[in-house]
Design a protein around this motif. Structure first.
Motif, short mmCIF file in Angstrom:
data_model
loop_
_atom_site.label_atom_id
_atom_site.label_comp_id
_atom_site.label_asym_id
_atom_site.label_seq_id
_atom_site.Cartn_x
_atom_site.Cartn_y
_atom_site.Cartn_z
N ARG A 232 0.83 -1.21 0.00
CA ARG A 232 0.00 0.00 0.00
C ARG A 232 0.86 1.26 0.00
O ARG A 232 0.36 2.36 -0.12
CB ARG A 232 -0.93 0.01 1.22
CG ARG A 232 -2.02 -1.02 1.08
CD ARG A 232 -2.98 -0.93 2.22
NE ARG A 232 -2.34 -1.32 3.47
CZ ARG A 232 -3.02 -1.71 4.53
NH1 ARG A 232 -4.31 -1.77 4.50
NH2 ARG A 232 -2.38 -2.02 5.65
N CYS B 152 3.45 3.98 -1.45
CA CYS B 152 3.53 4.51 -2.81
C CYS B 152 4.74 3.95 -3.56
O CYS B 152 4.66 3.63 -4.74
CB CYS B 152 3.62 6.04 -2.77
SG CYS B 152 2.06 6.79 -2.35
N ASN C 139 3.14 2.01 -6.44
CA ASN C 139 1.70 1.78 -6.36
C ASN C 139 1.02 2.91 -7.11
O ASN C 139 1.13 4.08 -6.72
CB ASN C 139 1.29 1.78 -4.88
CG ASN C 139 -0.16 1.41 -4.68
OD1 ASN C 139 -0.93 1.39 -5.64
ND2 ASN C 139 -0.53 1.11 -3.45
N PRO C 140 0.31 2.63 -8.17
CA PRO C 140 -0.22 3.71 -8.99
C PRO C 140 -1.45 4.40 -8.38
O PRO C 140 -1.80 5.48 -8.80
CB PRO C 140 -0.60 3.01 -10.29
CG PRO C 140 -0.86 1.61 -9.90
CD PRO C 140 0.04 1.31 -8.75
N SER C 141 -2.04 3.77 -7.36
CA SER C 141 -3.29 4.35 -6.84
C SER C 141 -3.02 5.70 -6.19
O SER C 141 -1.95 5.96 -5.66
CB SER C 141 -3.87 3.39 -5.81
OG SER C 141 -4.69 4.08 -4.91
N VAL C 142 -4.04 6.56 -6.23
CA VAL C 142 -3.88 7.89 -5.64
C VAL C 142 -3.99 7.83 -4.13
O VAL C 142 -3.64 8.76 -3.43
CB VAL C 142 -4.93 8.84 -6.25
CG1 VAL C 142 -6.27 8.67 -5.55
CG2 VAL C 142 -4.47 10.28 -6.16
N PHE C 143 -4.43 6.69 -3.63
CA PHE C 143 -4.57 6.54 -2.18
C PHE C 143 -3.44 5.72 -1.59
O PHE C 143 -3.59 5.11 -0.55
CB PHE C 143 -5.91 5.89 -1.83
CG PHE C 143 -7.08 6.73 -2.23
CD1 PHE C 143 -7.97 6.27 -3.19
CD2 PHE C 143 -7.29 7.95 -1.65
CE1 PHE C 143 -9.05 7.04 -3.57
CE2 PHE C 143 -8.37 8.73 -2.01
CZ PHE C 143 -9.25 8.29 -2.98
N CYS C 144 -2.31 5.71 -2.24
CA CYS C 144 -1.19 4.96 -1.68
C CYS C 144 -0.58 5.77 -0.55
O CYS C 144 -0.71 6.99 -0.52
CB CYS C 144 -0.14 4.66 -2.75
SG CYS C 144 0.66 6.13 -3.41
N ILE C 145 0.04 5.10 0.37
CA ILE C 145 0.57 5.78 1.55
C ILE C 145 1.89 6.43 1.18
O ILE C 145 2.86 5.77 0.83
CB ILE C 145 0.78 4.78 2.70
CG1 ILE C 145 -0.54 4.12 3.07
CG2 ILE C 145 1.35 5.50 3.91
CD1 ILE C 145 -0.38 3.08 4.14
N HIS C 146 1.90 7.74 1.30
CA HIS C 146 3.10 8.47 0.96
C HIS C 146 4.08 8.45 2.12
O HIS C 146 5.29 8.29 1.95
CB HIS C 146 2.71 9.91 0.62
CG HIS C 146 3.83 10.70 0.03
ND1 HIS C 146 4.49 11.67 0.73
CD2 HIS C 146 4.40 10.65 -1.18
CE1 HIS C 146 5.42 12.19 -0.03
NE2 HIS C 146 5.39 11.60 -1.19
N ALA C 147 3.55 8.66 3.31
CA ALA C 147 4.39 8.67 4.51
C ALA C 147 3.50 8.36 5.70
O ALA C 147 2.30 8.59 5.66
CB ALA C 147 5.05 10.03 4.70
N THR C 148 4.13 7.85 6.74
CA THR C 148 3.36 7.69 7.98
C THR C 148 4.18 8.26 9.12
O THR C 148 5.41 8.20 9.12
CB THR C 148 3.09 6.22 8.32
OG1 THR C 148 4.34 5.58 8.54
CG2 THR C 148 2.33 5.52 7.26
N ALA D 6 2.30 1.65 12.32
CA ALA D 6 1.18 1.71 11.38
C ALA D 6 0.99 0.44 10.60
O ALA D 6 -0.11 -0.10 10.50
CB ALA D 6 1.39 2.86 10.41
#
Lengths: 143, 517
Positions: free
Chosen positions: B45, B47, B74-83, B88
């Motif tokens: 999940r 990015c 991950n091409p989805s726009v809802f991929c996790i960029h940072a936590t 997490a």
């Protein structure tokens, strides 16, 4: 000739039209931003492990940001239209707070998704542009 | 990610078809057919993440393993960029309970979600605590008996015959064990397990273990009962012989109706060992008696247990009201039948009887030698005594734990008499002697389907007689006498119960046909 002069030289109108347009666009964009961020927080709390200790600050800051934004846009718009520098200055000060909050949602949020990055980047860009225009407008009003 | 390998199960050995196994050499890779784990990534999940791709190049000769480390996007726009939340994307390791955080952890995990019983999800916890307070000192069957520091231990053999001190004694579980312990005269005083102190040291939940009796066994095996049993005798060396070694302990625990232990007593057998002895055999026993009752061995609780004697007794004559059943038949109140002896002579084996064990069909018998001089009536009486015993009981307990006071729990024995001769001889002067006694015990399964208890319903004793023909003088005849016990299961099979078919309940409203009615 006075009519001609008016048309050719509208320099006595100090209100900044671009700034007003930007306020309007900012308002619409912010509504979209607020709903999208809220929806994404709900999505994150379902899909990821989002304990209450981390969820509460995020939600609280989002609502504070909404309130600040409303205040900011109202003051800025009023100051621009009435050509007073005081509300505009206050709006500029609130913009600083909004920028900090936007940076929070961009960098220090619990989960930063790519969509968050895009939304906040756009918002920051808008703030930056607004700030510049506000400074110009204040300078125009003061002088 | 390059170092993670899910299929690497064998340590320091190459796993088959595991392309990421670091223990495999190029020669091993050439023998693989496929890669069982083609890709190792982190959470997809994210990015952008690193991925290790393993594949086998089968074109080359020999086949080679190809390892590539790439960045997977991950091409989805809802991929996790940072936590910003450390735990997490991984499982959090649970906190180790320490004395500081124990209360907080208990409060957190005590709720219904973590409770083991599904029935307690909606239960009021207040309703449970008063009964819990009474439960603290109540014992239930099988629960280990607690002492001050641990549990009451009954040493018993585990895998081999050597004693293991880890067997806890369960409440109401009568046990008798024998095990071997290694001893030597030199270490006489040092071995704890052969000293009396070890067995009476721990008190059983506020009740001290008292010494009931001490028997001393001498070197040649003679037992002497000591008069004073409150002296603690510890092992000591006397003339190269170690005395006061514990050879046997017998615990007697007295308990009440409420499940509390009020008394604990121990009887010891102390012995002596000499220099040649390397090991001794110790025997341990524990038995439980209810307070204010005379101990009668139960044959089951409540249903009869196969192999335990059938309990019987009789009601004293002349008492019209229900009164206690007396066990005068034999000491333990058991139903007995004639016991077959080795010489098979009925008259020689007077009085030898064996108890009837529940569930075991038994046949026994003997041979009776009669001569012409034998008279009918005494012979009949002798044979009846032989078959039935001196005092044949009238009642048999229907449950293994039937108490003598509950007369309704006891089943009367019905007697029948049949004659072997089919032809009914009107000539009654011939002698009828009993030659066989057949006891038929009918029992049924009682109680729940899951744990049925055996219950005796009916007992019949049938005496079969035959005509004794007069012998010419000087001749002898041998008549076989038999007695048998048969147990018949008359429980009716369980019937499945089905719910009634659902009925369609159709009722039209009273004004359904409105315009026309």
């Amino acid at each position: 000739t006075s009519l001609l002069r008016e048309i050719l030289n509208s320099s006595y109108q100090l209100s900044s039209v671009p700034l007003q347009i930007l306020f309007y666009i900012n308002g619409i964009y912010y509504i979209f931003y607020f709903l999208a961020t809220l929806a994404m927080i709900v999505y994150k709390s379902e899909v990821f492990s989002y304990p209450d200790d981390f969820l509460t600050p995020d939600l609280a800051l989002l609502f504070i940001m909404a309130i600040l934004e409303v205040l900011r846009l109202y003051l800025g718009s009023k100051g621009n239209l009435t050509e007073e520098e005081a509300p505009l200055g206050l709006s500029l000060a609130i913009t600083v707070g909004s920028v900090i909050l936007s940076v929070y949602f961009l960098v220090w949020q619990t989960y930063v998704l790519k969509a968050d990055v895009i939304l906040n980047a756009l918002l920051l860009f808008t703030y930056g542009l607004e700030s510049v225009l506000k400074v110009v407008a204040i300078a125009a009003f003061v002088s | 990610v390059a170092k993670l390998c899910v299929c690497d199960l064998l340590v320091a050995q190459c796993d088959v078809n595991c392309c990421c196994d670091p223990d495999c050499s190029a020669a091993d890779f050439s023998l693989f057919t496929t890669c069982s784990v083609p890709i190792v990534t982190g959470d997809n999940r994210l990015c952008s993440q690193k991925a290790a791709i393993y594949s086998l190049d089968v074109e080359a000769n020999p086949p080679e393993r190809i390892f590539k480390l790439i960045d997977q996007v991950n091409p989805s726009v809802f991929c996790i960029h940072a936590t910003n939340y450390k735990e997490a994307l991984s499982f959090s390791s649970p906190q180790m309970p320490t004395s500081e955080n124990f209360d907080q952890l208990l409060k957190e995990f005590e709720s219904a979600t973590f409770s083991a019983e599904p029935g307690s999800w909606n239960m009021n916890t207040d309703a449970q605590s008063p009964s819990d307070a009474n439960e603290t000192y109540r014992y239930e069957y099988g629960v280990p008996i607690q002492t001050e520091d641990a549990f009451l231990r009954l040493p018993s053999p585990v895998v081999s015959s050597w004693c293991s001190d880890a067997n806890p004694a369960g409440f109401l579980v009568n046990q008798a064990t024998k095990c071997t312990r290694s001893v030597s005269v030199e270490k006489c005083g040092n071995i704890q397990a052969v000293s009396m102190l070890f067995y009476i040291n721990s008190s059983v939940l506020a009740v001290n273990i008292t010494v009931q009796s001490v028997v001393v066994q001498s070197l040649n095996g003679m037992w002497t009962l000591l008069n004073s049993s409150d002296v603690l005798r510890l092992p000591m060396i006397l003339d190269e012989v170690c005395i006061n070694i514990v050879l046997g302990v017998s615990y007697h625990i007295t308990y009440t109706d409420a499940g509390e232990i009020i008394e604990a007593a121990a009887s010891f057998v102390l012995g002596a060992i000499n220099k040649e002895a390397l090991s001794i055999q110790q025997s341990f026993e524990i038995s439980f008696t209810q307070v204010n009752t005379k101990p009668v061995p139960l044959s089951g609780n409540p249903g009869y247990v196969v192999g335990l004697p059938v309990r019987a007794g009789f009601r004293p004559q002349g008492y019209p009201f229900p009164v206690e059943i007396f066990f005068n038949t034999n000491k333990y109140g058991q139903l007995t039948i004639l016991k077959s002896t080795s010489n098979q002579d009925c008259l020689a084996a007077q009085g030898a009887r064996t108890p009837v064990l529940f569930g075991y069909n038994m046949v026994s018998g003997c041979k009776l030698r009669i001569t012409a001089a034998v008279k009918c009536q005494p012979l009949t009486q002798t044979l009846l005594d032989l078959l039935k015993g001196q005092t044949f009981p009238e009642y048999v307990a229907s449950f293994g734990n039937s108490r003598a006071q509950d007369v309704l729990d006891w089943v009367p024995i019905t007697h029948f008499q049949t004659s072997e001769q089919r032809i009914y001889n009107t000539f009654q002067s011939s002698c009828q002697i009993p030659i066989s006694l057949e006891i038929e015990v009918k029992w049924t399964k009682y109680g729940s389907l899951v744990n049925p208890q055996a219950r005796i319903v009916n007992v019949t004793a049938t005496i079969t007689t035959t005509t004794l023909k007069q012998l010419p003088s000087g001749r002898e005849r041998t008549i076989p006498i038999t007695s048998s016990v048969v147990f018949t299961d008359i429980s009716s099979p369980a019937e499945p119960g089905y719910k009634a078919w659902p009925t369609i309940n159709v009722k039209l409203p009273f004004d359904f046909f409105f315009p026309f009615v």
